[in-house]
Design an enzyme around this catalytic site. Sequence first.
Site, short mmCIF file in Angstrom:
data_model
loop_
_atom_site.label_atom_id
_atom_site.label_comp_id
_atom_site.label_asym_id
_atom_site.label_seq_id
_atom_site.Cartn_x
_atom_site.Cartn_y
_atom_site.Cartn_z
N SER A 148 0.81 -1.22 0.00
CA SER A 148 0.00 0.00 0.00
C SER A 148 0.84 1.27 0.00
O SER A 148 0.33 2.34 -0.34
CB SER A 148 -0.94 0.02 1.21
OG SER A 148 -0.22 -0.09 2.42
N ASP B 180 -4.48 7.82 7.76
CA ASP B 180 -5.33 6.85 8.46
C ASP B 180 -4.47 6.08 9.46
O ASP B 180 -3.34 6.48 9.76
CB ASP B 180 -6.07 5.93 7.47
CG ASP B 180 -5.16 4.98 6.71
OD1 ASP B 180 -3.98 4.80 7.11
OD2 ASP B 180 -5.62 4.39 5.72
N HIS C 215 -1.24 4.72 7.29
CA HIS C 215 -0.60 5.33 6.12
C HIS C 215 -0.37 6.83 6.27
O HIS C 215 -1.23 7.55 6.78
CB HIS C 215 -1.46 5.07 4.88
CG HIS C 215 -1.75 3.62 4.66
ND1 HIS C 215 -2.96 3.05 4.96
CD2 HIS C 215 -0.96 2.62 4.18
CE1 HIS C 215 -2.93 1.76 4.68
NE2 HIS C 215 -1.72 1.48 4.19
#
Length: 393
Positions: free
Chosen positions: A45, A338, A341
Site C-alpha cells: 500500500s 489513516d 498510512h
Amino acid sequence: MASFSSFHMIHVLLIFSSCLLIPTSSQSHPHQPQNHVAFFIFGDSLLDPGNNNYINTTTEDQANFRPYGETFFKYPTGRFSDGRLIPDFIAEYAKLPLIPPYLQPGNHQFTYGANFASGGAGALDEINQGLVVNLNTQLRYFKKVEKHLRQKLGDEESKKLLLEAVYLISIGGNDYISPLFRNYSVFQIYSHRQYLDMVMGNLTVVIQEIYQKGGRKFGFVNMGPLGCLPAMKAIKLQQGGTVECLEEATVLVKLHNRVLPEVLQKLESKLKGFKYSIFDFYTTAKERMDNPSKYGFKEAKIACCGSGPYRGLYSCGGMRGTKEYELCSNVSEYMFFDSFHPTDRVYQQLAELVWSGTHNVIKPYNLKQLFGHSQEEIPCDQFEHLPYTSNVP
C-alpha cells in the site's frame, strides 16, 4: 519459493560497494518516448495507486472511497492516502506521467513503466491470500509486460528499455504486521530470524527474476517504524505497559533493515551490472514522528482519519465494518492520514529524499542518479558531498 512451511537461509557475504556505472540511454523509437527512463513499481500500500480497485477483495484492502484522495485528486483513486504516493512524485521528478495501476482497464501503455503494487501484499504468498496481488503475482504480471514490450518494440528496443529502467520495491510490512495484528501463531513456530529469511528468500528470487528479464537498477524502501503506527499504538495501549510502541514489530523491522543491505550486497557481488539503492524509511519517518514541528507538522501520533485511541481503529471512510469515524479539519498538519498510512505531505517530503537525498538517508545512490546519469561513473568521494535541499531541482 519460501513459505510458512519451508524456507532457506540466506548466507551473506559483505562486500565493499564501489561506484556506479549507469548504462547509456537508448535511441528514440517510434513507440518509445525520447529521453525517458521507464519506471516499474512492486510492493504494497505504500506504492499502490489503485490496483486493488480491480480485484475481488474486501474494503480492508481498498481505499477507493472518500475521504481518500481528496487533498490532491479530489476523488478516491485507490491510493491509501489523502493524495499522492512516493511513486507519483518520483514520476514527476523523472519527467514521466503518473504510472497508473497495472490492472486498470485500458492500461496498455507500458513504455513509461508499470505499477504492480497492491495494498496488503506481502513477500509471502500466505499474507492476505486471495485478497491481494502478492509479490509473486506481481512478478508474473511484469513478465506479461515484458512480453508485450517485445511484441510492440522488438527485441532490441525492449531490451534497452528494461535495461535502463528503474525498479522500485517496497515489500515486507504486511509480512511482519499481519501475524501480530491478526494473532497468527507463526512466531510460535518460527524464530524472528527464520521468518525473516523466508521473506528475504522470496524477495531475492523476485529480484533475480526481474534481473533475468533485463532489470539492473533497483530502488528499495526499507521498513518504517511499523510498531509506532497509530494502529499498532492502539493495540499496545490495549495490552498495557509503559512503552508506547509495539516492541515485537520494532524488533522485526530493525532485523529486516539490518539484513536487507547484506542481501543486496550479496546480489551485487554475483549479478553483473546489478545496482541498488536503499531509502532509510525508518530513520526519516521516525525523525518526523519524534520532531513533527521541525518538519511542519503539528500531530505525529494521532491519525487524521479513524476512530478510537490515536484514531488507530482502521475505520477511515466508514466502509470497513465500523461506520463511525473521525476526520481532522486540516490534514496538512498530520503525519498519518489513516491508522497505517502517511499523508500526501509526508510522502512528498520522503519522495524528495528518495529522489535527491544524500547518503545519510539513501545509499549508495539516490534515484535521481539511477534515472538521470547515462554512462557516467560517479566517484565515491563526489557522492559523499552531493548537496540536498528540500526543494527538488
